[in-house]
Motif scaffolding. Structure first.
Motif, PDB file in Angstrom:
ATOM      1  N   SER A  99      23.971  33.062  88.431  1.00 28.31           N
ATOM      2  CA  SER A  99      25.082  33.210  87.490  1.00 28.31           C
ATOM      3  C   SER A  99      24.566  33.089  86.062  1.00 28.31           C
ATOM      4  O   SER A  99      23.745  32.228  85.759  1.00 28.31           O
ATOM      5  CB  SER A  99      26.189  32.191  87.780  1.00 28.31           C
ATOM      6  OG  SER A  99      25.691  30.877  87.794  1.00 28.31           O
ATOM      7  N   VAL A 131      31.274  32.429  82.654  1.00 26.38           N
ATOM      8  CA  VAL A 131      30.430  33.344  83.427  1.00 26.38           C
ATOM      9  C   VAL A 131      30.459  34.719  82.775  1.00 26.38           C
ATOM     10  O   VAL A 131      31.526  35.305  82.570  1.00 26.38           O
ATOM     11  CB  VAL A 131      30.897  33.439  84.896  1.00 26.38           C
ATOM     12  CG1 VAL A 131      30.079  34.474  85.652  1.00 26.38           C
ATOM     13  CG2 VAL A 131      30.801  32.086  85.573  1.00 26.38           C
ATOM     14  N   LEU A 138      27.377  37.830  87.404  1.00 21.89           N
ATOM     15  CA  LEU A 138      26.792  37.314  88.631  1.00 21.89           C
ATOM     16  C   LEU A 138      25.791  38.345  89.119  1.00 21.89           C
ATOM     17  O   LEU A 138      26.123  39.523  89.237  1.00 21.89           O
ATOM     18  CB  LEU A 138      27.860  37.083  89.703  1.00 21.89           C
ATOM     19  CG  LEU A 138      28.891  36.006  89.415  1.00 21.89           C
ATOM     20  CD1 LEU A 138      29.927  35.972  90.526  1.00 21.89           C
ATOM     21  CD2 LEU A 138      28.229  34.645  89.272  1.00 21.89           C
TER      22      LEU A 138
END
Length: 149
Positions: free
Chosen positions: A27, A42, A45
């Motif tokens: 991540s 975030v 990913l």
């Protein structure tokens, strides 16, 4: 994300990179700056949906911004756009081989240092060519039981 294990900071972008052992993803998060309102959010990913499956224990970033990841019995190198550009290593205990590489770091010359369950440290150049190995199993000076970070 489960079992965050390895962590690194990309000094160029300021991104925080977290290896997630159980989720098999890496991540990418926003870093901390005076202008960051969403610290730790975030951004991306990297993993299963990209066709890359990480064992994800160790992560490091070199001076070019490439991400180096310890995966199952190999090391993966991703460019600054997080696209896989190279993998090296295989299962075993010879030079250039790994038994679950746990942790990884990069030195000032971009050499890649890896510790694995073979109770040793291996050194590779920035392209993944083996250069040196030191350590062995034991309790004496220069030995590891096992190295893990």
């Amino acid at each position: 994300m489960q079992y965050p294990w390895g962590i690194a900071v990309n000094k160029t972008s300021g991104h925080i990179i977290v290896a997630n052992y159980e989720s098999n993803v890496i991540s990418i998060h926003t870093g901390y700056t005076n202008n960051t309102k969403e610290f730790g959010a975030v951004i991306k990913l990297v993993g299963d949906n990209d066709g890359i499956v990480f064992y994800g224990l160790g992560v490091a970033v070199n001076s070019r911004g490439d991400l180096i990841v310890s995966s199952t019995h190999q090391i993966d190198i991703l460019n600054s756009d997080y696209q896989l550009i190279k993998s090296f290593g295989s299962y075993g205990n010879q030079n250039g081989q790994f038994n679950f590489p746990y942790s990884i770091c990069v030195d000032a010359l971009d050499n890649i240092l890896v510790v694995d369950d073979n109770q040793r440290v291996q050194v590779f150049d920035r392209e993944g060519n083996w250069r040196a190995t030191f350590g062995k199993e034991g309790n004496e000076d220069g030995c590891f039981q096992p190295p893990c970070g």
